[in-house]
Design a protein around this motif. Structure first.
Motif, PDB file in Angstrom:
ATOM      1  N   ALA A  66       0.828  -1.207   0.000  1.00  0.00           N
ATOM      2  CA  ALA A  66       0.000   0.000   0.000  1.00  0.00           C
ATOM      3  C   ALA A  66       0.864   1.259   0.000  1.00  0.00           C
ATOM      4  O   ALA A  66       0.576   2.232  -0.712  1.00  0.00           O
ATOM      5  N   ALA A  67       1.948   1.248   0.762  1.00  0.00           N
ATOM      6  CA  ALA A  67       2.841   2.414   0.795  1.00  0.00           C
ATOM      7  C   ALA A  67       3.524   2.610  -0.559  1.00  0.00           C
ATOM      8  O   ALA A  67       3.679   3.751  -1.030  1.00  0.00           O
ATOM      9  N   LEU A  68       3.929   1.508  -1.184  1.00  0.00           N
ATOM     10  CA  LEU A  68       4.564   1.610  -2.490  1.00  0.00           C
ATOM     11  C   LEU A  68       3.591   2.153  -3.527  1.00  0.00           C
ATOM     12  O   LEU A  68       3.958   3.001  -4.363  1.00  0.00           O
ATOM     13  N   PHE A  69       2.343   1.678  -3.487  1.00  0.00           N
ATOM     14  CA  PHE A  69       1.344   2.156  -4.443  1.00  0.00           C
ATOM     15  C   PHE A  69       1.145   3.666  -4.291  1.00  0.00           C
ATOM     16  O   PHE A  69       1.097   4.407  -5.287  1.00  0.00           O
ATOM     17  N   ASP A  70       1.030   4.146  -3.049  1.00  0.00           N
ATOM     18  CA  ASP A  70       0.830   5.573  -2.821  1.00  0.00           C
ATOM     19  C   ASP A  70       2.041   6.383  -3.289  1.00  0.00           C
ATOM     20  O   ASP A  70       1.892   7.461  -3.879  1.00  0.00           O
ATOM     21  N   GLU A  71       3.247   5.858  -3.023  1.00  0.00           N
ATOM     22  CA  GLU A  71       4.460   6.568  -3.440  1.00  0.00           C
ATOM     23  C   GLU A  71       4.538   6.662  -4.962  1.00  0.00           C
ATOM     24  O   GLU A  71       4.851   7.726  -5.522  1.00  0.00           O
ATOM     25  N   VAL A  72       4.278   5.551  -5.642  1.00  0.00           N
ATOM     26  CA  VAL A  72       4.331   5.549  -7.102  1.00  0.00           C
ATOM     27  C   VAL A  72       3.254   6.463  -7.681  1.00  0.00           C
ATOM     28  O   VAL A  72       3.496   7.207  -8.646  1.00  0.00           O
ATOM     29  N   LEU A  73       2.063   6.425  -7.082  1.00  0.00           N
ATOM     30  CA  LEU A  73       0.972   7.258  -7.586  1.00  0.00           C
ATOM     31  C   LEU A  73       1.297   8.740  -7.430  1.00  0.00           C
ATOM     32  O   LEU A  73       1.091   9.534  -8.364  1.00  0.00           O
ATOM     33  N   ASP A  74       1.806   9.146  -6.273  1.00  0.00           N
ATOM     34  CA  ASP A  74       2.163  10.552  -6.070  1.00  0.00           C
ATOM     35  C   ASP A  74       3.238  10.991  -7.064  1.00  0.00           C
ATOM     36  O   ASP A  74       3.176  12.094  -7.627  1.00  0.00           O
ATOM     37  N   THR A  75       4.228  10.142  -7.260  1.00  0.00           N
ATOM     38  CA  THR A  75       5.301  10.476  -8.197  1.00  0.00           C
ATOM     39  C   THR A  75       4.765  10.593  -9.617  1.00  0.00           C
ATOM     40  O   THR A  75       5.121  11.524 -10.361  1.00  0.00           O
ATOM     41  N   PHE A  76       3.899   9.657  -9.999  1.00  0.00           N
ATOM     42  CA  PHE A  76       3.355   9.681 -11.358  1.00  0.00           C
ATOM     43  C   PHE A  76       2.534  10.943 -11.604  1.00  0.00           C
ATOM     44  O   PHE A  76       2.657  11.581 -12.663  1.00  0.00           O
ATOM     45  N   ILE A  77       1.701  11.334 -10.652  1.00  0.00           N
ATOM     46  CA  ILE A  77       0.852  12.517 -10.835  1.00  0.00           C
ATOM     47  C   ILE A  77       1.715  13.773 -11.001  1.00  0.00           C
ATOM     48  O   ILE A  77       1.457  14.621 -11.865  1.00  0.00           O
ATOM     49  N   ALA A  78       2.781  13.861 -10.191  1.00  0.00           N
ATOM     50  CA  ALA A  78       3.637  15.041 -10.260  1.00  0.00           C
ATOM     51  C   ALA A  78       4.402  15.101 -11.581  1.00  0.00           C
ATOM     52  O   ALA A  78       4.454  16.148 -12.242  1.00  0.00           O
ATOM     53  N   VAL A  79       5.003  13.989 -11.975  1.00  0.00           N
ATOM     54  CA  VAL A  79       5.806  14.016 -13.197  1.00  0.00           C
ATOM     55  C   VAL A  79       4.911  14.135 -14.425  1.00  0.00           C
ATOM     56  O   VAL A  79       5.308  14.745 -15.439  1.00  0.00           O
ATOM     57  N   ARG A  80       3.710  13.601 -14.376  1.00  0.00           N
ATOM     58  CA  ARG A  80       2.789  13.748 -15.509  1.00  0.00           C
ATOM     59  C   ARG A  80       2.431  15.219 -15.723  1.00  0.00           C
ATOM     60  O   ARG A  80       2.349  15.690 -16.864  1.00  0.00           O
ATOM     61  N   LYS A  81       2.233  15.961 -14.625  1.00  0.00           N
ATOM     62  CA  LYS A  81       1.934  17.385 -14.743  1.00  0.00           C
ATOM     63  C   LYS A  81       3.087  18.129 -15.404  1.00  0.00           C
ATOM     64  O   LYS A  81       2.886  18.947 -16.321  1.00  0.00           O
ATOM     65  N   LEU A  82       4.317  17.852 -14.980  1.00  0.00           N
ATOM     66  CA  LEU A  82       5.478  18.506 -15.578  1.00  0.00           C
ATOM     67  C   LEU A  82       5.611  18.159 -17.059  1.00  0.00           C
ATOM     68  O   LEU A  82       5.915  19.027 -17.889  1.00  0.00           O
ATOM     69  N   LEU A  83       5.405  16.896 -17.395  1.00  0.00           N
ATOM     70  CA  LEU A  83       5.544  16.470 -18.786  1.00  0.00           C
ATOM     71  C   LEU A  83       4.481  17.106 -19.672  1.00  0.00           C
ATOM     72  O   LEU A  83       4.763  17.488 -20.819  1.00  0.00           O
ATOM     73  N   ASN A  84       3.264  17.232 -19.172  1.00  0.00           N
ATOM     74  CA  ASN A  84       2.210  17.855 -19.971  1.00  0.00           C
ATOM     75  C   ASN A  84       2.482  19.338 -20.196  1.00  0.00           C
ATOM     76  O   ASN A  84       2.218  19.880 -21.283  1.00  0.00           O
TER      77      ASN A  84
END
Length: 695
Positions: free
Chosen positions: A553-571
């Motif tokens: 569960a902790a890994l899922f939350d960490e990956v999700l937070d990272t993905f949302i942040a980097v997706r915003k920068l990439l867009n």
């Protein structure tokens, strides 16, 4: 005349001659006054040296005054020499006018009359330091640089805060990876000449070459900071400075900086989507590099070209047929002779020369560097440059493998390979080199070697640069090349997950790295796509019946937070790019998707539906999105992505036509008009370069 804008020492009008005579008179008066002061000061200093404690105890300073007198005499000799040069130049121009040349500005251009003196005998003008139109000195018959360039000259000063800020953006983006040598100041440049001169007497050509390199750096810095209008103006300033010196033979002491200016300006054009001009300026850079052997920093410049070429190799799917035709405009460099490797720098194992001039003139490197990595196999090159060249080779090899896979999928669907199919024209030189030396040049070993060389560089230097961009690329390639583990969550190993998170977190902390040269932006986008696959796998595992543990569960939350942040920068970054340079448009997570179990899980929607991805046109990037698809589905989606990209390019072309007709807002119209105007200056410079190189 119009030719005087590009001419070297063409004729001058009467106004220019009067101005030159006035400056000669002023300079002569200054010299006479200075000589009188020196004569008086010399006798006074001699008397002071023998005067004991007289004159307030200052008699002991006579020795220092004598030294100052010698320095003043040396400076006077330099100025007298300069005055003689001006007088000789005036006499020469008077002879031209009496001869009835009649052309006030075209005498210095290539193909001009034989009356023009050879470069070694021409009287060179100097930088006056003023901010008016006479920036090139009294002999600048074209009126010097235009006002649009003069207003940005203060940015080149080391004490200018705005210029330093733009240069820092360049250092944190482009040069963070390339690690090119610093451009010398005027004082440093004059001191390293075979006969050091006063910076105030710096020839106009040398000064223009240094200014071009400095403008090219801060232009890229302005672009990285999204100051588009300023970036265009600074890029045009680079062009105008290069035009100031294009007609003169390049002095060996500034040859490297001229080559650097052409490369950085070409990279700027490529960031704007103008690949034709990038390849032209890149080839002009190679013509200068072909004359640079054993020059400090030349390997860094070659490695930078190699890495940026790997990005061009990727977006063109390694197809030379898809490249713009530039041979007529900028002819290829002559192939090296049969004794090109007689100096002993030809590697017997790989069969290529590591000599910079041979690398530049190699026929296989005229559009992009390919084959065995020439800088990497040179053990005498700096480790950081060898590491960058090794990564470029690994990227090219991965692109070739992706093209081969897509060709196989096309054959399964009985499709005829398209024009962008590299395999239709045979095996690439890079693949040939890798197949012949698999243990040394396979992608995995190239990445390991690059990391080792990076560590060696960091251990041997005291620089504060932490090489974030270099480490990020190594981590990305390490994650891409690892096989994965079906038993782990989402099918990824722990080291893969760690590498992917490292890539994305580094981008979040240092977003300017997206402006690095080469395929860095594409690699970060593909790392985000792999995080999507990881999230989908972990989300699907939740429906297996077992409740996720605390670690999962902790890994899922960490990956999700990272993905949302980097997706915003990439867009955000993606919207700034031309259509053909954009990588994936990544969909957002579906937080409303339910986790099914058993039969319900089969029809459950994925957490991130990659079927909605706007795929990149590069096959190497498409493979990351389609890694979980069957070959037939992957081929269909790749074909659909190509059609979507062509439609988007057509819409962009239509929008460009609308800009030309005024169908856009005022701000965008100004930027468009500015770009069109500056493109004309680029074309003028390239036309002169084409004429000179062809002759």
């Amino acid at each position: 005349g119009a030719g005087g804008d590009m001419g070297g020492m063409g004729g001058m009008g009467a106004g220019g001659m009067d101005e030159q005579m006035l400056q000669q008179q002023m300079l002569q008066q200054q010299l006479e006054a200075q000589q009188q002061m020196m004569m008086g000061g010399g006798s006074d200093s001699m008397m002071g040296g023998m005067g004991g404690a007289g004159m307030g105890g200052m008699g002991g300073m006579g020795g220092a005054d004598g030294s100052a007198m010698l320095n003043n005499q040396a400076s006077t000799q330099q100025q007298l020499s300069y005055l003689q040069q001006l007088q000789a130049q005036q006499q020469q121009m008077q002879m031209h006018q009496q001869g009835g040349s009649g052309n006030a500005g075209g005498g210095g251009g290539a193909g001009g009359s034989s009356e023009v003196q050879p470069p070694s005998q021409r009287a060179r003008t100097v930088q006056t330091g003023s901010t008016d139109s006479q920036i090139g000195g009294p002999g600048n018959q074209s009126g010097g640089l235009p006002k649009s360039v003069l207003k940005h000259l203060p940015l080149l000063e080391k004490t200018n805060a705005d210029g330093n800020r733009l240069r820092s953006y360049y250092d944190l983006s482009i040069d963070e990876l390339f690690c090119l040598p610093a451009i010398p100041t005027d004082e440093e440049y004059c001191a390293r000449l075979s006969v050091p001169i006063n910076p105030s007497l710096l020839p106009r050509f040398d000064l223009a070459a240094l200014q071009a390199a400095r403008f090219a750096e801060i232009a890229l810095g302005a672009l990285a900071n999204n100051q588009v209008a300023l970036a265009l103006e600074l890029s045009n300033a680079t062009v105008m400075c290069l035009r100031e010196c294009v007609e003169e033979p390049v002095h060996p002491s500034c040859m490297y900086d001229v080559a650097r200016a052409y490369l950085l300006h070409g990279i700027f054009r490529s960031f704007r989507g103008d690949m034709a001009r990038y390849f032209k300026y890149r080839r002009v850079c190679l013509t200068h590099l072909s004359q640079l052997d054993s020059i400090p920093g030349v390997e860094a410049l070659l490695a930078s070209i190699s890495f940026h070429d790997s990005w061009a190799y990727m977006i063109h799917n390694a197809s030379e047929e898809a490249l713009p035709e530039i041979d007529e405009a900028i002819p290829p460099l002559p192939a090296p002779g049969a004794n090109g490797g007689a100096d002993g720098r030809t590697d017997s194992k790989y069969g290529i020369s590591t000599k910079p001039s041979q690398i530049a003139s190699n026929p296989t490197n005229q559009m992009w560097i390919q084959g065995a990595p020439p800088v990497f196999i040179n053990n005498e090159a700096p480790p950081i440059s060898r590491s960058l060249d090794a990564l470029a080779c690994a990227i090219r090899s991965c692109c070739d493998q992706a093209n081969s896979r897509f060709e196989g999928m096309a054959r399964e669907m009985n499709q005829v390979p398209g024009p962008d199919n590299e395999g239709g024209s045979g095996v690439s030189p890079t693949t040939q080199a890798v197949m012949a030396n698999h243990n040394e040049l396979c992608s995995r070993n190239m990445v390991l070697s690059a990391f080792t060389l990076l560590q060696q560089h960091e251990a041997s230097t005291s620089s504060v640069n932490k090489n974030h961009g270099h480490h990020m690329i190594v981590s990305a390639m390490d994650a891409f090349l690892e096989g994965g583990d079906e038993d782990e969550a989402g099918g990824f190993t722990d080291s893969q997950i760690q590498s992917l998170l490292s890539v994305c977190n580094t981008t979040i902390e240092h977003p300017l790295l997206l402006y690095q040269g080469g395929p860095t932006y594409h690699m970060v986008s593909n790392a985000a796509i792999l995080l999507c696959h990881l999230l989908n796998g972990m989300h699907a595992n939740r429906g297996s019946g077992d409740a996720p543990g605390e670690m999962e569960a902790a890994l899922f939350d960490e990956v999700l937070d990272t993905f949302i942040a980097v997706r915003k920068l990439l867009n955000i970054h993606r919207r700034k790019l031309p259509v053909r340079l954009r990588c994936h448009g990544i969909p957002r997570p579906n937080f409303g998707s339910s986790v099914g179990s058993g039969a319900d899980q089969v029809g459950a929607a994925p957490f991130v539906d990659l079927g909605e991805t706007l795929m990149c046109g590069s096959r190497g990037c498409q493979g990351f999105v389609l890694m979980a698809c069957s070959p037939c589905v992957a081929a269909e989606r790749a074909q659909a992505a190509t059609m979507k990209q062509e439609a988007a390019a057509a819409r962009e072309a239509h929008a460009q036509a609308g800009r030309a007709e005024g169908e856009i807002n005022e701000f965008d119209k100004e930027l468009y008009d500015l770009g069109v105007e500056f493109d004309l200056d680029d074309d003028a410079l390239l036309n002169v370069l084409s004429r000179i190189i062809a002759t």
